[in-house]
Design a protein around this motif. Structure first.
Motif, PDB file in Angstrom:
ATOM      1  N   GLY A   1       0.811  -1.210   0.000  1.00  0.00           N
ATOM      2  CA  GLY A   1       0.000   0.000   0.000  1.00  0.00           C
ATOM      3  C   GLY A   1       0.848   1.264   0.000  1.00  0.00           C
ATOM      4  O   GLY A   1       0.543   2.223  -0.721  1.00  0.00           O
ATOM      5  N   ARG A   2       1.918   1.266   0.779  1.00  0.00           N
ATOM      6  CA  ARG A   2       2.783   2.453   0.829  1.00  0.00           C
ATOM      7  C   ARG A   2       3.432   2.745  -0.526  1.00  0.00           C
ATOM      8  O   ARG A   2       3.530   3.898  -0.946  1.00  0.00           O
ATOM      9  CB  ARG A   2       3.868   2.265   1.896  1.00  0.00           C
ATOM     10  N   MET A   3       3.857   1.694  -1.213  1.00  0.00           N
ATOM     11  CA  MET A   3       4.459   1.902  -2.533  1.00  0.00           C
ATOM     12  C   MET A   3       3.451   2.505  -3.508  1.00  0.00           C
ATOM     13  O   MET A   3       3.779   3.414  -4.284  1.00  0.00           O
ATOM     14  CB  MET A   3       5.001   0.583  -3.076  1.00  0.00           C
ATOM     15  N   LEU A   4       2.228   2.013  -3.461  1.00  0.00           N
ATOM     16  CA  LEU A   4       1.200   2.540  -4.354  1.00  0.00           C
ATOM     17  C   LEU A   4       0.839   3.976  -3.989  1.00  0.00           C
ATOM     18  O   LEU A   4       0.694   4.838  -4.864  1.00  0.00           O
ATOM     19  CB  LEU A   4      -0.046   1.651  -4.286  1.00  0.00           C
ATOM     20  N   ILE A   5       0.690   4.245  -2.702  1.00  0.00           N
ATOM     21  CA  ILE A   5       0.302   5.587  -2.252  1.00  0.00           C
ATOM     22  C   ILE A   5       1.357   6.616  -2.627  1.00  0.00           C
ATOM     23  O   ILE A   5       1.034   7.694  -3.139  1.00  0.00           O
ATOM     24  CB  ILE A   5       0.028   5.576  -0.739  1.00  0.00           C
ATOM     25  N   SER A   6       2.638   6.290  -2.416  1.00  0.00           N
ATOM     26  CA  SER A   6       3.684   7.270  -2.750  1.00  0.00           C
ATOM     27  C   SER A   6       3.793   7.469  -4.260  1.00  0.00           C
ATOM     28  O   SER A   6       4.158   8.552  -4.724  1.00  0.00           O
ATOM     29  CB  SER A   6       5.035   6.840  -2.175  1.00  0.00           C
ATOM     30  N   SER A   7       3.438   6.441  -5.041  1.00  0.00           N
ATOM     31  CA  SER A   7       3.500   6.577  -6.503  1.00  0.00           C
ATOM     32  C   SER A   7       2.354   7.425  -7.034  1.00  0.00           C
ATOM     33  O   SER A   7       2.536   8.197  -7.985  1.00  0.00           O
ATOM     34  CB  SER A   7       3.453   5.191  -7.155  1.00  0.00           C
ATOM     35  N   TYR A   8       1.174   7.277  -6.456  1.00  0.00           N
ATOM     36  CA  TYR A   8      -0.017   7.958  -6.963  1.00  0.00           C
ATOM     37  C   TYR A   8      -0.252   9.313  -6.302  1.00  0.00           C
ATOM     38  O   TYR A   8      -0.525  10.309  -6.978  1.00  0.00           O
ATOM     39  CB  TYR A   8      -1.262   7.088  -6.749  1.00  0.00           C
ATOM     40  N   LEU A   9      -0.179   9.343  -4.973  1.00  0.00           N
ATOM     41  CA  LEU A   9      -0.634  10.538  -4.262  1.00  0.00           C
ATOM     42  C   LEU A   9       0.371  11.676  -4.291  1.00  0.00           C
ATOM     43  O   LEU A   9       0.085  12.775  -3.817  1.00  0.00           O
ATOM     44  CB  LEU A   9      -1.019  10.193  -2.818  1.00  0.00           C
ATOM     45  N   THR A  10       1.566  11.430  -4.877  1.00  0.00           N
ATOM     46  CA  THR A  10       2.507  12.524  -5.133  1.00  0.00           C
ATOM     47  C   THR A  10       2.217  13.218  -6.466  1.00  0.00           C
ATOM     48  O   THR A  10       2.779  14.275  -6.739  1.00  0.00           O
ATOM     49  CB  THR A  10       3.956  11.999  -5.136  1.00  0.00           C
ATOM     50  N   VAL A  11       1.347  12.621  -7.293  1.00  0.00           N
ATOM     51  CA  VAL A  11       0.905  13.289  -8.524  1.00  0.00           C
ATOM     52  C   VAL A  11       0.061  14.502  -8.108  1.00  0.00           C
ATOM     53  O   VAL A  11      -0.812  14.386  -7.231  1.00  0.00           O
ATOM     54  CB  VAL A  11       0.074  12.316  -9.390  1.00  0.00           C
ATOM     55  N   PRO A  12       0.308  15.667  -8.692  1.00  0.00           N
ATOM     56  CA  PRO A  12      -0.335  16.895  -8.203  1.00  0.00           C
ATOM     57  C   PRO A  12      -1.852  16.829  -8.048  1.00  0.00           C
ATOM     58  O   PRO A  12      -2.390  17.315  -7.055  1.00  0.00           O
ATOM     59  CB  PRO A  12       0.081  17.942  -9.240  1.00  0.00           C
ATOM     60  N   VAL A  13      -2.560  16.192  -9.007  1.00  0.00           N
ATOM     61  CA  VAL A  13      -4.024  16.168  -8.887  1.00  0.00           C
ATOM     62  C   VAL A  13      -4.471  15.346  -7.680  1.00  0.00           C
ATOM     63  O   VAL A  13      -5.443  15.685  -7.007  1.00  0.00           O
ATOM     64  CB  VAL A  13      -4.696  15.641 -10.172  1.00  0.00           C
ATOM     65  N   TYR A  14      -3.751  14.268  -7.392  1.00  0.00           N
ATOM     66  CA  TYR A  14      -4.106  13.454  -6.224  1.00  0.00           C
ATOM     67  C   TYR A  14      -3.668  14.123  -4.932  1.00  0.00           C
ATOM     68  O   TYR A  14      -4.351  14.003  -3.899  1.00  0.00           O
ATOM     69  CB  TYR A  14      -3.506  12.054  -6.341  1.00  0.00           C
TER      70      TYR A  14
END
Length: 316
Positions: free
Chosen positions: A218-231
Motif C-alpha cells: 500500500g505504501r508503494m502505491l500511495i507514494s506513486s499515486y498521491l505525489t501526482v499533483p491532482v491526487y
C-alpha cells in the motif's frame, strides 16, 4: 440495482486466461467489469473479450485519457464496444496525468478541465450519430460523423476528484468516477454531485491478514499515486494534507524510501482495503453504505490464487 464491480485484467494473469473467471462473474453476483489504462493493456480490448464471455455484465472504462487518442478515434473505439455490448457499456473518460499524457504519449497536458469538458461534449454528439463541426475551447473538429454509431449510444462518465470536475460530471455526464479515497470520504464527494448521480470508485483490495505485507504494498502505491499533483490536491481537499506532508517532502527531495516510510499506518489502512476475504468484502460494502453507487474492486497481488480471491470477494 446494487452494483458490484471488478477490475480486469487481473495482475499477472494473461488476458486470454480470464475467460473462465469472467464467465463466472454474473453467477457470483458481480454486475460490472471495468478496465483501466496506464502502461499495460489498453482499456477497450479486455472489454471486447468480456462482452462475448459474459453478456450479462455491464462493462466500463475507468478511465480512458482524453489526450492520448484524437476525439474521432475515441468515439470510434467507444462505438465499437457499445456495438458489442448494446446498452451495457460505459465510457469513462478523464484527464489522466502529465506522466501518462506527456512523458509516455508525447501529448501536451494543457487545460485538463476544458479538455475533459470539450471531449465530453464532442462525444455526446458524435456517439449519437451527429455530424460534428465545432470549435471547442481546447480543440476543433470538422465534419466528423461515425459510420457505425451504436444504438443505444453508450453512457459517458467523467473522472473527477475535486468540486469543479465533480460538478461538471453531475451536470453533463452520466456519472462520476473517482479513485484513491476512503469509505469515510464518500459523503464529501457525494455532497458535490447530489444524491441521484452515479458515483463509481476503484477500491484497492489486498486480501491478506499479513498487515505488514499489505501496508508495504500500500505504501508503494500511495507514494506513486498521491505525489501526482491532482491526487495531492484531492487529499488536501479531503483533509489529509498534514498527514501526507512528510511523504511529499521526502518525495520532493528524491528520497523515495523515506517517502514510503513516513506514510502513517492510518492513511494506508484508510485507502487500502486489507484483511480476511470476509473483512475485505465488508469494508468494500462500507463504501456503498456511505453513498458509493458502484464499487470497482482492484485486486492487489498477494501470491495466492487471484481467481479464488475474486470468488471470495463476491457480494453475499
Amino acid at each position: 440495482m446494487k452494483r458490484w464491480g471488478i477490475t480486469i485484467p487481473l495482475t499477472g494473469v494473461p488476458l486470454a486466461a480470464h475467460e473462465e473467471m469472467v464467465r463466472e462473474l454474473p453467477d457470483l453476483g458481480y454486475t460490472d467489469a471495468w478496465s483501466a489504462e496506464t502502461a499495460g493493456h489498453d482499456a477497450f480490448t479486455p472489454l471486447v473479450l468480456a462482452s462475448q464471455w459474459a453478456p450479462q455484465l455491464r462493462l466500463g472504462t475507468a478511465i480512458v485519457p482524453v489526450y492520448t487518442r484524437g476525439p474521432g478515434l475515441l468515439a470510434m473505439s467507444a462505438a465499437t464496444v457499445a456495438e458489442l455490448a448494446p446498452g451495457r457499456f460505459v465510457l469513462g473518460i478523464g484527464a489522466s496525468s502529465p506522466v501518462i499524457v506527456k512523458n509516455w504519449n508525447a501529448a501536451e497536458f494543457e487545460a485538463p478541465f476544458a479538455r475533459s469538458r470539450d471531449t465530453l461534449r464532442f462525444l455526446r454528439s458524435a456517439l449519437a450519430g451527429e455530424k460534428v463541426t465545432e470549435q471547442y475551447e481546447s480543440f476543433s473538429v470538422s465534419k466528423f460523423r461515425l459510420e457505425r454509431p451504436a444504438d443505444p449510444p453508450p453512457s459517458i462518465m467523467l473522472a473527477a476528484l475535486r468540486p469543479g470536475m465533480l460538478r461538471l460530471a453531475a451536470k453533463e455526464a452520466d456519472g462520476a468516477i473517482t479513485n484513491w479515497l476512503a469509505a469515510s470520504d464518500v459523503p464529501k464527494v457525494r455532497a458535490e454531485i447530489g444524491p441521484d448521480v452515479e458515483l463509481a470508485a476503484r477500491i484497492f483490495v489486498c486480501p491478506t491478514e499479513d498487515k505488514n505485507a499489505a501496508r508495504g504494498l500500500g505504501r508503494m502505491l500511495i507514494s506513486s499515486y498521491l505525489t501526482v499533483p491532482v491526487y495531492a490536491a484531492f487529499h488536501e481537499w479531503l483533509g489529509r494534507g498534514e498527514a501526507l506532508a512528510p511523504m511529499h517532502e521526502a518525495w520532493a527531495a528524491g528520497d523515495r524510501q523515506k517517502a514510503n516510510q513516513v506514510i502513517p499506518d492510518e492513511v494506508v489502512d484508510d485507502l487500502i482495503v486489507h484483511g480476511s476475504l470476509e473483512s475485505c468484502r465488508e469494508q468494500v460494502r462500507s463504501y456503498v453504505d456511505n453513498g458509493l453507487t458502484t464499487p470497482i474492486i482492484a485486486l492487489l497481488p498477494t501470491g495466492e490464487d487471484p481467481f479464488a480471491h475474486v470468488r471470495g470477494l463476491a457480494p453475499r
